[in-house]
Write a protein that holds these residues in place. Structure first.
Motif, PDB file in Angstrom:
ATOM      1  N   ALA A 187       0.836  -1.201   0.000  1.00 43.54           N
ATOM      2  CA  ALA A 187       0.000   0.000   0.000  1.00 43.54           C
ATOM      3  C   ALA A 187       0.875   1.258   0.000  1.00 43.54           C
ATOM      4  CB  ALA A 187      -0.939   0.001   1.203  1.00 43.54           C
ATOM      5  N   GLN A 188       1.970   1.226   0.758  1.00 40.89           N
ATOM      6  CA  GLN A 188       2.890   2.356   0.809  1.00 40.89           C
ATOM      7  C   GLN A 188       3.676   2.496  -0.498  1.00 40.89           C
ATOM      8  OE1 GLN A 188       3.380   4.843   3.111  1.00 40.89           O
ATOM      9  NE2 GLN A 188       1.489   4.029   3.995  1.00 40.89           N
ATOM     10  N   VAL A 189       4.057   1.356  -1.065  1.00 38.95           N
ATOM     11  CA  VAL A 189       4.790   1.376  -2.334  1.00 38.95           C
ATOM     12  C   VAL A 189       3.960   2.045  -3.421  1.00 38.95           C
ATOM     13  CG1 VAL A 189       5.717  -0.070  -4.191  1.00 38.95           C
ATOM     14  CG2 VAL A 189       6.194  -0.648  -1.801  1.00 38.95           C
ATOM     15  N   VAL A 190       2.685   1.649  -3.514  1.00 44.35           N
ATOM     16  CA  VAL A 190       1.803   2.200  -4.540  1.00 44.35           C
ATOM     17  C   VAL A 190       1.499   3.664  -4.259  1.00 44.35           C
ATOM     18  CG1 VAL A 190      -0.477   1.999  -5.606  1.00 44.35           C
ATOM     19  CG2 VAL A 190       0.827  -0.062  -5.059  1.00 44.35           C
ATOM     20  N   LYS A 191       1.397   4.023  -2.989  1.00 44.42           N
ATOM     21  CA  LYS A 191       1.113   5.419  -2.637  1.00 44.42           C
ATOM     22  C   LYS A 191       2.289   6.330  -2.987  1.00 44.42           C
ATOM     23  CE  LYS A 191      -0.234   8.362   1.269  1.00 44.42           C
ATOM     24  NZ  LYS A 191      -0.530   8.389   2.729  1.00 44.42           N
ATOM     25  N   LYS A 192       3.493   5.878  -2.714  1.00 45.33           N
ATOM     26  CA  LYS A 192       4.683   6.707  -2.970  1.00 45.33           C
ATOM     27  C   LYS A 192       4.988   6.827  -4.454  1.00 45.33           C
ATOM     28  CE  LYS A 192       7.050   5.844   1.430  1.00 45.33           C
ATOM     29  NZ  LYS A 192       8.237   5.232   2.070  1.00 45.33           N
ATOM     30  N   GLN A 193       4.696   5.784  -5.226  1.00 44.63           N
ATOM     31  CA  GLN A 193       4.904   5.774  -6.677  1.00 44.63           C
ATOM     32  C   GLN A 193       6.367   6.075  -7.045  1.00 44.63           C
ATOM     33  OE1 GLN A 193       0.760   7.026  -8.665  1.00 44.63           O
ATOM     34  NE2 GLN A 193       1.825   8.796  -7.850  1.00 44.63           N
ATOM     35  N   LEU A 194       7.288   5.594  -6.232  1.00 40.35           N
ATOM     36  CA  LEU A 194       8.699   5.938  -6.378  1.00 40.35           C
ATOM     37  C   LEU A 194       9.438   4.940  -7.265  1.00 40.35           C
ATOM     38  CD1 LEU A 194      11.128   7.720  -5.424  1.00 40.35           C
ATOM     39  CD2 LEU A 194      11.441   6.029  -3.583  1.00 40.35           C
ATOM     40  N   CYS A 195      10.256   5.459  -8.156  1.00 42.59           N
ATOM     41  CA  CYS A 195      11.221   4.650  -8.898  1.00 42.59           C
ATOM     42  C   CYS A 195      12.552   4.741  -8.166  1.00 42.59           C
ATOM     43  CB  CYS A 195      11.359   5.153 -10.335  1.00 42.59           C
ATOM     44  SG  CYS A 195      12.729   4.374 -11.234  1.00 42.59           S
ATOM     45  N   ARG A 196      13.009   3.631  -7.623  1.00 43.32           N
ATOM     46  CA  ARG A 196      14.256   3.646  -6.847  1.00 43.32           C
ATOM     47  C   ARG A 196      15.465   3.956  -7.720  1.00 43.32           C
ATOM     48  NH1 ARG A 196      15.057  -1.877  -4.243  1.00 43.32           N
ATOM     49  NH2 ARG A 196      14.035  -2.581  -6.165  1.00 43.32           N
ATOM     50  N   TYR A 197      15.391   3.635  -9.002  1.00 40.11           N
ATOM     51  CA  TYR A 197      16.553   3.791  -9.870  1.00 40.11           C
ATOM     52  C   TYR A 197      16.741   5.234 -10.335  1.00 40.11           C
ATOM     53  CZ  TYR A 197      15.894  -1.220  -9.738  1.00 40.11           C
ATOM     54  OH  TYR A 197      15.706  -2.506  -9.300  1.00 40.11           O
ATOM     55  N   SER A 198      15.663   5.959 -10.528  1.00 43.83           N
ATOM     56  CA  SER A 198      15.775   7.369 -10.896  1.00 43.83           C
ATOM     57  C   SER A 198      15.731   8.278  -9.672  1.00 43.83           C
ATOM     58  CB  SER A 198      14.640   7.763 -11.851  1.00 43.83           C
ATOM     59  OG  SER A 198      13.393   7.761 -11.180  1.00 43.83           O
ATOM     60  N   GLY A 199      15.212   7.749  -8.551  1.00 47.98           N
ATOM     61  CA  GLY A 199      15.060   8.550  -7.343  1.00 47.98           C
ATOM     62  C   GLY A 199      13.905   9.523  -7.423  1.00 47.98           C
ATOM     63  N   LYS A 200      13.014   9.329  -8.406  1.00 46.26           N
ATOM     64  CA  LYS A 200      11.885  10.227  -8.612  1.00 46.26           C
ATOM     65  C   LYS A 200      10.590   9.432  -8.731  1.00 46.26           C
ATOM     66  CE  LYS A 200      14.835  13.415 -11.249  1.00 46.26           C
ATOM     67  NZ  LYS A 200      15.032  14.065 -12.580  1.00 46.26           N
ATOM     68  N   THR A 201       9.481  10.149  -8.797  1.00 43.91           N
ATOM     69  CA  THR A 201       8.200   9.504  -9.062  1.00 43.91           C
ATOM     70  C   THR A 201       8.242   8.859 -10.437  1.00 43.91           C
ATOM     71  OG1 THR A 201       7.031  11.128  -7.710  1.00 43.91           O
ATOM     72  CG2 THR A 201       5.715   9.878  -9.290  1.00 43.91           C
ATOM     73  N   CYS A 202       7.693   7.670 -10.554  1.00 44.49           N
ATOM     74  CA  CYS A 202       7.641   6.973 -11.843  1.00 44.49           C
ATOM     75  C   CYS A 202       7.002   7.880 -12.889  1.00 44.49           C
ATOM     76  CB  CYS A 202       6.840   5.682 -11.701  1.00 44.49           C
ATOM     77  SG  CYS A 202       6.512   4.837 -13.274  1.00 44.49           S
ATOM     78  N   TYR A 203       7.702   8.015 -14.021  1.00 41.89           N
ATOM     79  CA  TYR A 203       7.233   8.953 -15.045  1.00 41.89           C
ATOM     80  C   TYR A 203       6.127   8.374 -15.930  1.00 41.89           C
ATOM     81  CZ  TYR A 203       9.752   6.459 -18.755  1.00 41.89           C
ATOM     82  OH  TYR A 203      10.174   5.507 -19.657  1.00 41.89           O
ATOM     83  N   LYS A 204       5.894   7.059 -15.829  1.00 40.71           N
ATOM     84  CA  LYS A 204       4.855   6.450 -16.653  1.00 40.71           C
ATOM     85  C   LYS A 204       3.497   6.680 -15.990  1.00 40.71           C
ATOM     86  CE  LYS A 204       7.376   2.767 -18.990  1.00 40.71           C
ATOM     87  NZ  LYS A 204       7.365   1.318 -19.305  1.00 40.71           N
ATOM     88  N   VAL A 205       2.712   7.585 -16.552  1.00 42.51           N
ATOM     89  CA  VAL A 205       1.430   7.929 -15.954  1.00 42.51           C
ATOM     90  C   VAL A 205       0.294   7.562 -16.898  1.00 42.51           C
ATOM     91  CG1 VAL A 205       2.416   9.808 -14.600  1.00 42.51           C
ATOM     92  CG2 VAL A 205       1.489  10.286 -16.869  1.00 42.51           C
ATOM     93  N   ARG A 206      -0.896   7.450 -16.322  1.00 46.67           N
ATOM     94  CA  ARG A 206      -2.083   7.195 -17.116  1.00 46.67           C
ATOM     95  C   ARG A 206      -2.561   8.515 -17.740  1.00 46.67           C
ATOM     96  NH1 ARG A 206      -7.868   4.513 -15.280  1.00 46.67           N
ATOM     97  NH2 ARG A 206      -8.218   3.392 -17.243  1.00 46.67           N
ATOM     98  N   LYS A 207      -2.796   8.504 -19.045  1.00 45.96           N
ATOM     99  CA  LYS A 207      -3.148   9.747 -19.744  1.00 45.96           C
ATOM    100  C   LYS A 207      -4.393  10.405 -19.146  1.00 45.96           C
ATOM    101  CE  LYS A 207      -1.036   8.486 -24.156  1.00 45.96           C
ATOM    102  NZ  LYS A 207      -1.278   8.203 -25.591  1.00 45.96           N
ATOM    103  N   SER A 208      -5.380   9.587 -18.786  1.00 45.12           N
ATOM    104  CA  SER A 208      -6.618  10.147 -18.248  1.00 45.12           C
ATOM    105  C   SER A 208      -6.497  10.542 -16.786  1.00 45.12           C
ATOM    106  CB  SER A 208      -7.760   9.135 -18.409  1.00 45.12           C
ATOM    107  OG  SER A 208      -7.464   7.932 -17.709  1.00 45.12           O
ATOM    108  N   GLN A 209      -5.420  10.070 -16.110  1.00 50.68           N
ATOM    109  CA  GLN A 209      -5.175  10.393 -14.704  1.00 50.68           C
ATOM    110  C   GLN A 209      -3.680  10.642 -14.512  1.00 50.68           C
ATOM    111  OE1 GLN A 209      -7.272   6.625 -13.490  1.00 50.68           O
ATOM    112  NE2 GLN A 209      -8.177   7.964 -11.912  1.00 50.68           N
ATOM    113  N   PRO A 210      -3.183  11.804 -14.937  1.00 51.07           N
ATOM    114  CA  PRO A 210      -1.743  12.053 -14.935  1.00 51.07           C
ATOM    115  C   PRO A 210      -1.095  12.079 -13.559  1.00 51.07           C
ATOM    116  CG  PRO A 210      -2.975  14.048 -15.489  1.00 51.07           C
ATOM    117  CD  PRO A 210      -3.959  12.923 -15.501  1.00 51.07           C
ATOM    118  N   ASP A 211      -1.887  12.079 -12.496  1.00 53.19           N
ATOM    119  CA  ASP A 211      -1.313  12.036 -11.152  1.00 53.19           C
ATOM    120  C   ASP A 211      -1.098  10.611 -10.674  1.00 53.19           C
ATOM    121  OD1 ASP A 211      -4.114  11.721 -11.151  1.00 53.19           O
ATOM    122  OD2 ASP A 211      -4.243  12.262  -9.027  1.00 53.19           O
ATOM    123  N   ILE A 212      -1.491   9.628 -11.492  1.00 52.86           N
ATOM    124  CA  ILE A 212      -1.331   8.226 -11.123  1.00 52.86           C
ATOM    125  C   ILE A 212      -0.260   7.583 -12.004  1.00 52.86           C
ATOM    126  CG2 ILE A 212      -2.426   5.958 -11.007  1.00 52.86           C
ATOM    127  CD1 ILE A 212      -5.025   7.297 -10.347  1.00 52.86           C
TER     128      ILE A 212
END
Length: 282
Positions: free
Chosen positions: A20-45
């Motif tokens: 639940a925490q992993v999905v909430k944080k949406q973190l890419c450990r390799y880039s150190g940032k939020t995963c850049y792959k987002v859903r077009k209809s929901q760009p915050d996810i």
């Protein structure tokens, strides 16, 4: 059963993480940032899919280039191509540098104490492109991890792996760039998974490519496997190949000239180098 193997850089088979925490944080450990792959209809996810299972033999296919940054091993594996590097020089990783023929994903750069470029290697990352949608697979994964209360309805939407387009596109891009590197006696490295290299070897004339890579060749291929490592997966160098601009031309039958001098590339790199680009291993 979901075909997603790694979600937000973590193997979905692991039960020692709080999903639940992993999905909430949406973190890419390799880039150190939020995963850049987002859903077009929901760009915050963020979709967060790194690796999927595909085919009858259920190959683990990496579909995100950031997945190749694990342990920054791909940069370490290019150090031998910095033939002008000297002890005491600093190493830097510079992203997204434009040269004639396109943009290069990364440069591994050797500089002196005054941040003057002494040598560099261009590094291109290529993972597999997908067709269709991965959203339903992602939702099925979350359901199997206990993060969705209701059963998911069957979906007619599926994803595929675009082998032909991925291979052809990257080879054309390499052809656009390799003459630039060859003309100034520098190296360009394609970093990809073994499944893509195997496809290229099968579908294109790979017979003239050196299976014992030569440092003198401008174009290098570094092929990586994704090995099981307990409940995780680990990126491991599998094989290396090399050729020159003529070898890439033989693969495609193209003839595109692009030339930029060493001094101009060095100037671009020096303008981007800072403390934040220093190559360090955590």
């Amino acid at each position: 059963m979901s075909r997603i193997r790694e979600l937000f850089t973590i193997a979905v088979g692991r039960n020692d993480v709080t999903w639940a925490q992993v999905v909430k944080k949406q973190l890419c450990r390799y880039s150190g940032k939020t995963c850049y792959k987002v859903r077009k209809s929901q760009p915050d996810i963020s979709i967060g899919t790194c690796t999927v299972q595909y085919g009858i033999d259920r190959k683990g296919i990496i579909i995100c280039p950031h997945r190749m940054l694990e342990r920054r091993q791909i940069f370490t594996d290019c150090l031998h191509l910095l033939t002008m590097h000297q002890p005491g020089n600093e190493l830097h990783i510079v992203q997204e540098v434009s040269i004639p023929g396109g943009s290069v994903d990364y440069f591994l750069v050797s500089t002196d104490s005054n941040h003057k470029v002494k040598d560099f290697v261009g590094i291109e990352l290529q993972t597999m492109d997908t067709t269709g949608t991965l959203w339903q697979e992602r939702e099925l994964t979350l359901h199997e991890l206990g993060l969705r209360d209701k059963s998911l309805p069957p979906s007619s939407k599926h994803f595929g792996i675009n082998w032909k387009m991925t291979a052809k596109t990257i080879l054309v891009q390499l052809h656009h760039k390799i003459e630039t590197f060859e003309s100034i006696n520098k190296h360009l490295v394609l970093v990809s998974q073994n499944h893509l290299i195997d496809y290229i070897k099968k579908e294109f004339d790979f017979s003239h490519i050196n299976t014992q890579p030569l440092v003198g060749d401008a174009m290098h291929f570094h092929s990586y496997k994704l090995n099981a490592d307990g409940s995780n997966f680990k990126l491991v160098l599998d094989s290396r190949y090399s050729t020159g601009s003529e070898g890439i031309s033989k693969l495609l039958g193209l003839n595109i000239n692009a030339n930029i001098g060493y001094e101009e590339i060095a100037r671009i790199l020096e303008s981007k180098i800072s403390e934040s680009t220093l190559f360090t291993i955590p």
